[in-house]
Structures are given as structure tokens and as C-alpha cells.
Design an enzyme around this catalytic site. Structure first.
Site, PDB file in Angstrom:
ATOM      1  N   LYS A  86      36.334  53.113  32.385  1.00 18.78           N
ATOM      2  CA  LYS A  86      36.651  51.808  31.807  1.00 18.78           C
ATOM      3  C   LYS A  86      37.498  52.024  30.563  1.00 18.78           C
ATOM      4  O   LYS A  86      37.364  53.039  29.892  1.00 18.78           O
ATOM      5  CB  LYS A  86      35.363  51.070  31.395  1.00 18.78           C
ATOM      6  CG  LYS A  86      35.508  49.560  31.335  1.00 18.78           C
ATOM      7  CD  LYS A  86      35.262  48.949  32.699  1.00 18.78           C
ATOM      8  CE  LYS A  86      35.279  47.434  32.689  1.00 18.78           C
ATOM      9  NZ  LYS A  86      34.780  46.904  33.980  1.00 18.78           N
ATOM     10  N   ASP A 123      40.427  43.403  33.847  1.00 21.83           N
ATOM     11  CA  ASP A 123      39.063  43.070  33.436  1.00 21.83           C
ATOM     12  C   ASP A 123      39.182  41.901  32.457  1.00 21.83           C
ATOM     13  O   ASP A 123      40.242  41.262  32.395  1.00 21.83           O
ATOM     14  CB  ASP A 123      38.374  44.294  32.811  1.00 21.83           C
ATOM     15  CG  ASP A 123      36.857  44.129  32.732  1.00 21.83           C
ATOM     16  OD1 ASP A 123      36.194  44.262  33.774  1.00 21.83           O
ATOM     17  OD2 ASP A 123      36.324  43.830  31.646  1.00 21.83           O
ATOM     18  N   SER A 173      42.359  40.504  41.386  1.00 16.34           N
ATOM     19  CA  SER A 173      41.102  40.932  42.021  1.00 16.34           C
ATOM     20  C   SER A 173      40.021  39.859  41.931  1.00 16.34           C
ATOM     21  O   SER A 173      39.005  39.946  42.633  1.00 16.34           O
ATOM     22  CB  SER A 173      40.590  42.222  41.366  1.00 16.34           C
ATOM     23  OG  SER A 173      40.358  42.030  39.989  1.00 16.34           O
ATOM     24  N   THR A 208      36.296  39.495  43.776  1.00 20.97           N
ATOM     25  CA  THR A 208      35.031  39.653  43.046  1.00 20.97           C
ATOM     26  C   THR A 208      34.137  38.446  43.335  1.00 20.97           C
ATOM     27  O   THR A 208      32.929  38.583  43.577  1.00 20.97           O
ATOM     28  CB  THR A 208      35.292  39.776  41.529  1.00 20.97           C
ATOM     29  OG1 THR A 208      36.239  40.815  41.303  1.00 20.97           O
ATOM     30  CG2 THR A 208      34.002  40.092  40.779  1.00 20.97           C
ATOM     31  N   ASN A 220      29.462  41.713  34.413  1.00 20.50           N
ATOM     32  CA  ASN A 220      29.056  43.110  34.231  1.00 20.50           C
ATOM     33  C   ASN A 220      28.013  43.208  33.126  1.00 20.50           C
ATOM     34  O   ASN A 220      27.973  42.374  32.226  1.00 20.50           O
ATOM     35  CB  ASN A 220      30.269  43.964  33.852  1.00 20.50           C
ATOM     36  CG  ASN A 220      31.153  44.277  35.049  1.00 20.50           C
ATOM     37  OD1 ASN A 220      30.671  44.697  36.095  1.00 20.50           O
ATOM     38  ND2 ASN A 220      32.454  44.064  34.894  1.00 20.50           N
TER      39      ASN A 220
HETATM   40  N1  PHE Z   1      37.029  44.276  36.390  1.00 23.94           N
HETATM   41  C1  PHE Z   1      36.771  45.072  37.551  1.00 23.94           C
HETATM   42  C2  PHE Z   1      35.297  45.445  37.590  1.00 23.94           C
HETATM   43  O1  PHE Z   1      34.581  45.365  36.611  1.00 23.94           O
HETATM   44  C3  PHE Z   1      37.593  46.308  37.444  1.00 23.94           C
HETATM   45  C4  PHE Z   1      38.647  46.558  38.472  1.00 23.94           C
HETATM   46  C5  PHE Z   1      39.078  45.622  39.385  1.00 23.94           C
HETATM   47  C6  PHE Z   1      39.182  47.799  38.513  1.00 23.94           C
HETATM   48  C7  PHE Z   1      40.010  45.949  40.312  1.00 23.94           C
HETATM   49  C8  PHE Z   1      40.113  48.154  39.458  1.00 23.94           C
HETATM   50  C9  PHE Z   1      40.535  47.217  40.358  1.00 23.94           C
HETATM   51  O2  PHE Z   1      34.789  45.831  38.612  1.00 23.94           O
END
Ligand code: PHE
Length: 361
Positions: free
Chosen positions: A72, A111, A142, A146, A256
Site C-alpha cells: 500500500k 484507493d 475499480s 469492489t 478497509n
Molecule cells: N483500493 C483497492 C483495495 O483496497 C486497491 C487496488 C484496486 C489496487 C485495484 C490495485 C487495483 O483493494
């Protein structure tokens, strides 16, 4: 004892801000994990965050069964500041320099505080970056993935508690309407769940109205009288007090580091409240990104992997029940087993670690 393989802390040469890259483990493969651009009272608080978040990424990949490690990046912005556009680019280039210096041990992604366009800027300096916009060769945002993964986890919990994976008619409180929280709230509304929502940003009320949701004050959302509470904002929300105040039957969401104190997972378990570890429920984004960008899966194949979180949570809940454990213990054991079966860099065995939920609270 430092359990991380390496932690780089560098004052960015352009931005003069502290750039912290924590590589927790590459035992299963090169590390991945997002770039968090957030405000901290002290940069050392950002370091704490990077240490805990990177450890959670290791568990996230291990439980998801993917050959990646955990890392991270945190850039600790001083309280009350926001970089202007030029400085923002400087920050991203400073981050990219550190990542480039790691030679592929770690790749970043979006993130809190960053998105695909930021990843494109990092990509000007290093190829070790996920989620650039599709027209620049990345897998894009992403957050919908998620959200989809958290939705899959919710279906498993619903099956366990109510005998049906459908969330139609369930009362669900969503805490946080950022990119992920809003997408998840939309999925839930489309399925027919009755929503209570909140965000620290009052402008997000319009999203609530659009979804026919009840708006709650941010400090009231965890104690809402609903079936399921969904943490979808920043972490450290579950502590002795907030757990005592819960009125729901389950807590599961994409934020998280939901536990403020390690023992909160066991307090939840003692209260008979199902808590799915955050690193299991939040894995959809990284699962999608590495599946498309590293493993070259098609969009449908990647989506199937994200949906498989439902099965993973089903199995975890079954295992936990049959062993009389909390889901957190079952998930921690699964992660440790998978990490223990791998060996660290240069054949070094992976150190035995206490259960994951005792660490990245
Ligand atoms: N923010 C995402 C997580 O906590 C991190 C991430 C997403 C990293 C996509 C790489 C690709 O899981």
C-alpha cells in the site's frame, strides 16, 4: 517486530510531502495495493495506516486465492490542505519514483483520494500501476467491481441469515457514498433492499433521494435498526462501544480496516453478529484489476472471479460455524495456511503470524 518486507519513506523531491510505500509480503507474488492520498494529523499516522492496509492486502489476495502480495502507498497530506492540480501531479510523480525504485516488487492502484486518471499520471513514469483508463491500456475504475464483490459477500450473508441470497426487502444501512459506497447502494436498491444511507459530505444526500433511501446522521448509521450494516467509508469504525450499540444481525462492507481494536471481531461474534472480514468483502476491485491486467482474463471471466466472493464467504461462514469460530478467525487461518504454503523471497519461509484479524485491526 516489523513483519513487512520493506517500507520506504521518502520526502517527495517535487512535492516535499511524505511518500510511504509499505510492501508487506511478496510470498504469493509481486505486491499490489492502492495509493491513498489522505489527511493525517501527523505523517506517522499515515505510516500506521500504510502498515495496516498493506498487511490487509496480503490477506485479501491470500483469501481470494490469487498469486499476488500485499502492499500500500500513503501520501500523508497535512490537515486542512489540498494540493492544487500542479502539485497533485508532482505528488503522483513522486509516488511513481518510489514505485519505480522497487523494480516490480510492488504495483499501485487507486484507493481513497485517487482514481484512474491519477494512475495514468503514475504510468508516465512506471509501468507498475493498475487501473489506468481503458484507452490507456488499463482496466479502468475499480470501484464498480469492489461494489460488486461486496454485493456478492452480502448475498452469502443473506443466505446464511435468511435462507435466501436475495436482498429484496432487507433493510440495509450503507455508511459512506463515495465511489464504492454509491455503486453498492445502487446495486442494493436495484435488488429491492430498503436503504438507510449517510455520508460526511451532505451533498451526497441527492444520491440517497435518488435511491429512495432514508438519510441518517453519520454518527447514527452504525446503530441503525436494520438487518445489515455496510461500512463503505474510512476504517476503524468498529470498537467496543460501537459494537455494543449495533442493532443489526450482520456487518459486511467494502471499507478497509473496519476494526478499530483487534478484539472487536470477537465482540461481534459474542453478540451473534456476523462480521465478514473487510479484506474478504472488499476484494472485488483488486480481483478484477489483476485478473484483467496480469492474468489477461476477459471481462466476463474477471466478473465471475469477483462473483466467486459469494462462494468464498459461504465457505468461510460454514467453516467458522462447524469449528465454533468467528468468520474472522476462519479467514485468518485460511490466509495463514495459504501464505505458509508459499515461501518468501529467496526461499525464505514465511514467518508464522498471529491471526490476521489481530493485526490489521
Ligand atoms: N483500493 C483497492 C483495495 O483496497 C486497491 C487496488 C484496486 C489496487 C485495484 C490495485 C487495483 O483493494
Amino acid at each position: 517486530m516489523l513483519e513487512h518486507e520493506q517500507v520506504v519513506i521518502r520526502t517527495g523531491r517535487r512535492s516535499r510531502l511524505p511518500v510511504i510505500v509499505a510492501v508487506h509480503s511478496t510470498a504469493l507474488g509481486p505486491a499490489a495495493g492502492g495509493l491513498r492520498l489522505w489527511h493525517y494529523r501527523d505523517w506517522r499516522d499515515g505510516l500506521d495506516d500504510a502498515l495496516r492496509l498493506s498487511s490487509a492486502m496480503t490477506s485479501k489476495f491470500a483469501v481470494a486465492g490469487l498469486p499476488s502480495g500485499g502492499g500500500k502507498t500513503v501520501v500523508a497530506l497535512p490537515q486542512g490542505t489540498k494540493p492544487d492540480a500542479a502539485r497533485h501531479r508532482d505528488v503522483l510523480h513522486d509516488v511513481a519514483d518510489v514505485i519505480a525504485s522497487l523494480g516490480g516488487a510492488y504495483a499501485t492502484g487507486p484507493d481513497v483520494g485517487t482514481g484512474p486518471d491519477d494512475m495514468a499520471v503514475i504510468g508516465e513514469i512506471t509501468p507498475h500501476v493498475f487501473c489506468r483508463p481503458a484507452h490507456q491500456g488499463g482496466s479502468g475504475d475499480s470501484s464498480p467491481h469492489t461494489a460488486q464483490g461486496a454485493f456478492a459477500a452480502l448475498r452469502a450473508v443473506s443466505r446464511r441469515l435468511y435462507g435466501t441470497p436475495s436482498l429484496a426487502g432487507r433493510t440495509v444501512a450503507v455508511a459512506g457514498l463515495g465511489r464504492v459506497g454509491a455503486a453498492l447502494a445502487r446495486l442494493l436498491a436495484a435488488e429491492g433492499a430498503a436503504l438507510t444511507v449517510t455520508d460526511i459530505d451532505p451533498d451526497k444526500r441527492t444520491i440517497g433521494e435518488e435511491l429512495g433511501a432514508v438519510w441518517a446522521a453519520p454518527e447514527k448509521i452504525l446503530g441503525a435498526d436494520v438487518d445489515i450494516v455496510v461500512p463503505a467509508a474510512l476504517g476503524s469504525v468498529l470498537d467496543r462501544q460501537t459494537v455494543a450499540d449495533l442493532r443489526c444481525r450482520a456487518v459486511v462492507g467494502p471499507a478497509n480496516n473496519q476494526l478499530a481494536t483487534p478484539e472487536a471481531a470477537e465482540l461481534l461474534h459474542e453478540r451473534g453478529i456476523v462480521w465478514v472480514p473487510d479484506y474478504v468483502a472488499s476484494a472485488g476491485g483488486v480481483i478484477h484489476a489483476v485478473s484483467v491486467e496480469l492474468h489477461r482474463l476477459t471481462a466476463d471471466e474477471a466478473r465471475a472471479r469477483v462473483d466467486a466472493i459469494e462462494r468464498t464467504v459461504d465457505d468461510l461462514l460454514d467453516t467458522a460455524r462447524s469449528r465454533g469460530q468467528s468468520p474472522a478467525q476462519a479467514a485468518g487461518e485460511l490466509a495463514r495456511r495459504r501464505l505458509g504454503a508459499a515461501s518468501g523471497p529467496a526461499g525464505r519461509p514465511v514467518a508464522q503470524r498471529p491471526p490476521a484479524q489481530e493485526q490489521h485491526a
